[in-house]
Design a protein around this motif. Structure first.
Motif, PDB file in Angstrom:
ATOM      1  N   UNK B 164       0.863  -1.178   0.000  1.00 46.85           N
ATOM      2  CA  UNK B 164       0.000   0.000   0.000  1.00 46.85           C
ATOM      3  C   UNK B 164       0.895   1.222   0.000  1.00 46.85           C
ATOM      4  N   UNK B 165       1.179   1.735  -1.176  1.00 41.14           N
ATOM      5  CA  UNK B 165       2.128   2.836  -1.227  1.00 41.14           C
ATOM      6  C   UNK B 165       1.597   4.096  -0.558  1.00 41.14           C
ATOM      7  N   UNK B 166       0.314   4.362  -0.744  1.00 45.62           N
ATOM      8  CA  UNK B 166      -0.246   5.561  -0.125  1.00 45.62           C
ATOM      9  C   UNK B 166      -0.177   5.462   1.394  1.00 45.62           C
ATOM     10  N   UNK B 167      -0.580   4.299   1.900  1.00 47.48           N
ATOM     11  CA  UNK B 167      -0.564   4.097   3.339  1.00 47.48           C
ATOM     12  C   UNK B 167       0.838   4.192   3.921  1.00 47.48           C
ATOM     13  N   UNK B 168       1.790   3.595   3.211  1.00 46.31           N
ATOM     14  CA  UNK B 168       3.166   3.613   3.699  1.00 46.31           C
ATOM     15  C   UNK B 168       3.683   5.034   3.785  1.00 46.31           C
ATOM     16  N   UNK B 169       3.365   5.815   2.752  1.00 47.00           N
ATOM     17  CA  UNK B 169       3.805   7.208   2.764  1.00 47.00           C
ATOM     18  C   UNK B 169       3.128   7.953   3.919  1.00 47.00           C
ATOM     19  N   UNK B 170       1.878   7.592   4.143  1.00 49.83           N
ATOM     20  CA  UNK B 170       1.129   8.244   5.211  1.00 49.83           C
ATOM     21  C   UNK B 170       1.770   7.933   6.574  1.00 49.83           C
ATOM     22  N   UNK B 171       2.109   6.684   6.764  1.00 42.43           N
ATOM     23  CA  UNK B 171       2.738   6.277   8.018  1.00 42.43           C
ATOM     24  C   UNK B 171       4.054   7.003   8.222  1.00 42.43           C
ATOM     25  N   UNK B 172       4.836   7.060   7.167  1.00 42.20           N
ATOM     26  CA  UNK B 172       6.134   7.730   7.255  1.00 42.20           C
ATOM     27  C   UNK B 172       5.941   9.200   7.605  1.00 42.20           C
ATOM     28  N   UNK B 173       4.966   9.804   6.967  1.00 40.67           N
ATOM     29  CA  UNK B 173       4.712  11.229   7.206  1.00 40.67           C
ATOM     30  C   UNK B 173       4.245  11.467   8.635  1.00 40.67           C
ATOM     31  N   UNK B 174       3.316  10.611   9.067  1.00 41.88           N
ATOM     32  CA  UNK B 174       2.775  10.788  10.411  1.00 41.88           C
ATOM     33  C   UNK B 174       3.878  10.607  11.458  1.00 41.88           C
ATOM     34  N   UNK B 175       4.787   9.698  11.155  1.00 42.03           N
ATOM     35  CA  UNK B 175       5.917   9.488  12.062  1.00 42.03           C
ATOM     36  C   UNK B 175       6.664  10.805  12.282  1.00 42.03           C
ATOM     37  N   UNK B 176       6.929  11.502  11.191  1.00 40.79           N
ATOM     38  CA  UNK B 176       7.652  12.771  11.307  1.00 40.79           C
ATOM     39  C   UNK B 176       6.783  13.831  11.972  1.00 40.79           C
ATOM     40  N   UNK B 177       5.500  13.825  11.645  1.00 41.14           N
ATOM     41  CA  UNK B 177       4.587  14.784  12.269  1.00 41.14           C
ATOM     42  C   UNK B 177       4.555  14.558  13.786  1.00 41.14           C
ATOM     43  N   UNK B 178       4.482  13.296  14.158  1.00 38.80           N
ATOM     44  CA  UNK B 178       4.429  12.971  15.578  1.00 38.80           C
ATOM     45  C   UNK B 178       5.687  13.415  16.307  1.00 38.80           C
ATOM     46  N   UNK B 179       6.784  13.465  15.556  1.00 39.71           N
ATOM     47  CA  UNK B 179       8.038  13.909  16.176  1.00 39.71           C
ATOM     48  C   UNK B 179       8.095  15.431  16.269  1.00 39.71           C
ATOM     49  N   UNK B 180       7.030  16.069  15.812  1.00 37.85           N
ATOM     50  CA  UNK B 180       6.967  17.512  15.959  1.00 37.85           C
ATOM     51  C   UNK B 180       7.396  18.306  14.732  1.00 37.85           C
ATOM     52  N   UNK B 181       7.679  17.611  13.641  1.00 38.56           N
ATOM     53  CA  UNK B 181       8.098  18.328  12.437  1.00 38.56           C
ATOM     54  C   UNK B 181       6.903  18.981  11.757  1.00 38.56           C
ATOM     55  N   UNK B 182       7.138  20.172  11.269  1.00 36.05           N
ATOM     56  CA  UNK B 182       6.046  20.908  10.618  1.00 36.05           C
ATOM     57  C   UNK B 182       6.274  21.005   9.120  1.00 36.05           C
ATOM     58  N   UNK B 183       7.502  21.341   8.783  1.00 40.23           N
ATOM     59  CA  UNK B 183       7.826  21.412   7.355  1.00 40.23           C
ATOM     60  C   UNK B 183       8.502  20.113   6.947  1.00 40.23           C
ATOM     61  N   UNK B 184       7.746  19.322   6.186  1.00 35.76           N
ATOM     62  CA  UNK B 184       8.249  18.010   5.775  1.00 35.76           C
ATOM     63  C   UNK B 184       8.321  17.964   4.261  1.00 35.76           C
ATOM     64  N   UNK B 185       9.460  17.523   3.744  1.00 37.84           N
ATOM     65  CA  UNK B 185       9.635  17.435   2.290  1.00 37.84           C
ATOM     66  C   UNK B 185       9.541  15.983   1.843  1.00 37.84           C
ATOM     67  N   UNK B 186       9.232  15.837   0.567  1.00 37.97           N
ATOM     68  CA  UNK B 186       9.050  14.489   0.038  1.00 37.97           C
ATOM     69  C   UNK B 186       9.726  14.389  -1.324  1.00 37.97           C
TER      70      UNK B 186
END
Lengths: 340, 340
Positions: B164-186
């Motif tokens: 599930x590529x969308x889900x995987x990307x979502x998980x990765x993103x949320x991981x960074x969000x949870x760590x407090x990151x606001x500006x995230x690049x892809x």
DNA sequence: AGCGGCGGTGGTAACGGTTACACTTTTGTA
DNA sequence: TACAAAAGTGTAACCGTTACCACCGCCGCT
């Protein structure tokens, strides 16, 4: 699921005989009038006709495929070799049937067997060292065998493409000697492979030339695959008289060795200088970047395919060739002068 | 160079007809007396007879080979996929014809063409995104196509195996969000691939769910191959408002991105938290060890081959299947709480 | 006794190309 | 103009295997 057009369909549609179509297909096998050719080509285009390889191979031993028998695709060295071989082969209109041995001579035997049924004209392989009789039989059956990276002494009639493994090991060893290292260890592949033997020979020669005797406890001949590198490192570092230099023979070994080195918090190159075989995209990304012996994969692939396809087409002189290409020594930061 | 024995040689030698030998060969196609069978088997052994695959394939569309069309063997992800596919195929008595596209749709087209002539029964492929009509034709010709890792929306009749590529990307993103990151690049692959599109979609969704809007300047869709990762990193770090988190889409991109990050002496994870797609032997050897989304290569390979071979043998239900396997999120040290 | 069924076997037409050989037309040369 | 050589084309025999069908006994039934 309509069935594909055959040569007879084309012939009928173009109002000619199958022989003519065949001649158009294999240019040069006979005369065809310019006008007829054009018509046939046109019909081929229109019917989207593709000759079936199976039928072709059945008729004559032409064979538009070569077998590629590699030890282990998970090893980046072989993966990139495969990549280049496939590329070179495609450029020559040849397909590649891929098989892996996982360094297991039984799987290798199985691969050779299937390759016999499959009518491949040539085989490019990294032999495990066993199966001498089977390889011989393949050769006797008229299949052109090219060994790449390694060789088998008992089979002088096959072509070989490889680096000078003994020389490369010698250069690596001398590099460490020049840096002042006295106790140098060598993690190499199994002595059943020419690679393993040649490198150890080169290592011993370099040590001998420097007036040092190679301590056998410092030489570990371990499998190319798996994680034996870790234990080898542990054993080496547990010696009363630790080596300060270490040469490692392939990527899988490097991986497991390096992991253990990090676990043990050994300082590289402070406590241990490292030189490894085979360059990868990541050898310069780890810390410290690794000093490597880089095999010219492009050259290995190109020459292998040249030989395999050349023999296929019969455009090569009879005697088997042993092509040696130059490995490149790339110094990075994992090797440094012995810090007394 | 003696020529190999044929079925007729065996028949003559065993004193039976070729039909009987054929039945012995393909067990189950007809009755053979126990005693006769033994005699035939014996002769086969003695003559070292191997049926010729070409003749077999010509006769019926049996096809004992599958095509494997991969983007790039130099990428460890594909290399290991190839490794597993070859292994799984061998276990089922199937050979693999390997072709690479280098992410180039022209080469892909060429590969499809050759695969048509070659009588492979199935093809496992990572499509570039183009050549829709050609893939369709292959399917129409009765070849079972299985897309792995990516898919093509316009071709609903082919099987697909992927994460599930969308889900995987979502998980990765949320991981960074949870760590407090606001500006995230892809940094992602080309939007012409489903992988590229799906991951960007997942990324945007995660950002949206967190009440943030994904800044388009923070999304780089670059080629899977080559060194564009470096420039993407430079561009990102040159922004007035630097991202503190970065997700990278494949190994080649990671390599070039990481090299640039090191050149620029950016502290990871201090200044920049990193999450990357695809786990490799070396992701934990670099400093810092990388947080990764690990694709289950074994599963991808197994299901692909299952589908390819299953359809070949006609033992699968008609409707095309889309198999999704779970990617695994592996946290290491390249991602850390935002050190504002 | 007659008969259907079945185990065991052999003969042979495909499958889709290539190619040796025979045949017809064109061209070249004296 | 005659005639040999070359160009252009068709026919049919392969290549090695499988599959269909025919055949022959033999068994067990009615």
């Amino acid at each position: 699921m309509r069935k594909a057009a055959t040569i007879r369909d084309v012939a009928r549609e173009a109002g000619v005989s199958v022989a003519v179509v065949s001649r158009v297909l294999n240019d040069g096998t006979g005369p065809v009038a310019q006008q007829t050719r054009a018509r046939v080509v046109d019909v081929i285009e229109r019917l989207d006709y593709r000759p079936r390889a199976a039928a072709r191979e059945l008729q004559q031993r032409s064979a538009t495929a070569v077998g590629l028998v590699l030890a282990d695709l998970a090893n980046p060295f072989f993966a990139r070799l495969a990549d280049r071989v496939v590329g070179e082969a495609r450029a020559r209109g040849i397909h590649v049937v891929l098989l892996t041995t996982l360094e297991d001579s039984h799987l290798e035997a199985e691969s050779i067997e299937t390759l016999i049924g499959r009518s491949v004209g040539s085989v490019i392989a990294t032999p495990t060292g066993g199966n001498v009789d089977r390889w011989a039989r393949l050769v006797e059956l008229g299949v052109n065998v090219v060994f790449v990276d390694r060789e088998i002494d008992e089979l002088p009639e096959v072509d070989v493409v490889a680096i000078h493994n003994d020389l490369s090991a010698e250069v690596a060893t001398r590099h460490l000697l020049d840096l002042g290292h006295e106790r140098i260890a060598f993690i190499s592949g199994p002595l059943s492979t020419s690679t393993g033997r040649d490198r150890v020979a080169g290592f011993k020669r370099a040590m001998g030339n420097a007036g040092k005797v190679a301590d056998d406890r410092l030489i570990h001949a371990i499998p190319f695959r798996g994680d034996a590198g870790g234990d080898a490192v542990s054993a080496l570092l547990a010696l009363p008289n630790r080596p300060t230099g270490l040469i490692v023979g392939n990527t899988a070994q490097v991986r497991s060795a390096l992991r253990r080195v990090k676990q043990m918090a050994v300082d590289v190159p402070g406590e241990l200088s490292l030189v490894v075989f085979d360059d990868n995209p990541w050898t310069e990304l780890v810390s410290p970047p690794l000093t490597v012996v880089r095999q010219p994969i492009d050259m290995l692939a190109m020459h292998s395919v040249d030989l395999a396809v050349g023999r296929l087409r019969g455009s090569l002189p009879e005697p088997p060739r042993r092509i040696r290409v130059e490995a490149e020594f790339v110094q990075r930061s994992s090797s440094a002068p012995r810090s007394s």
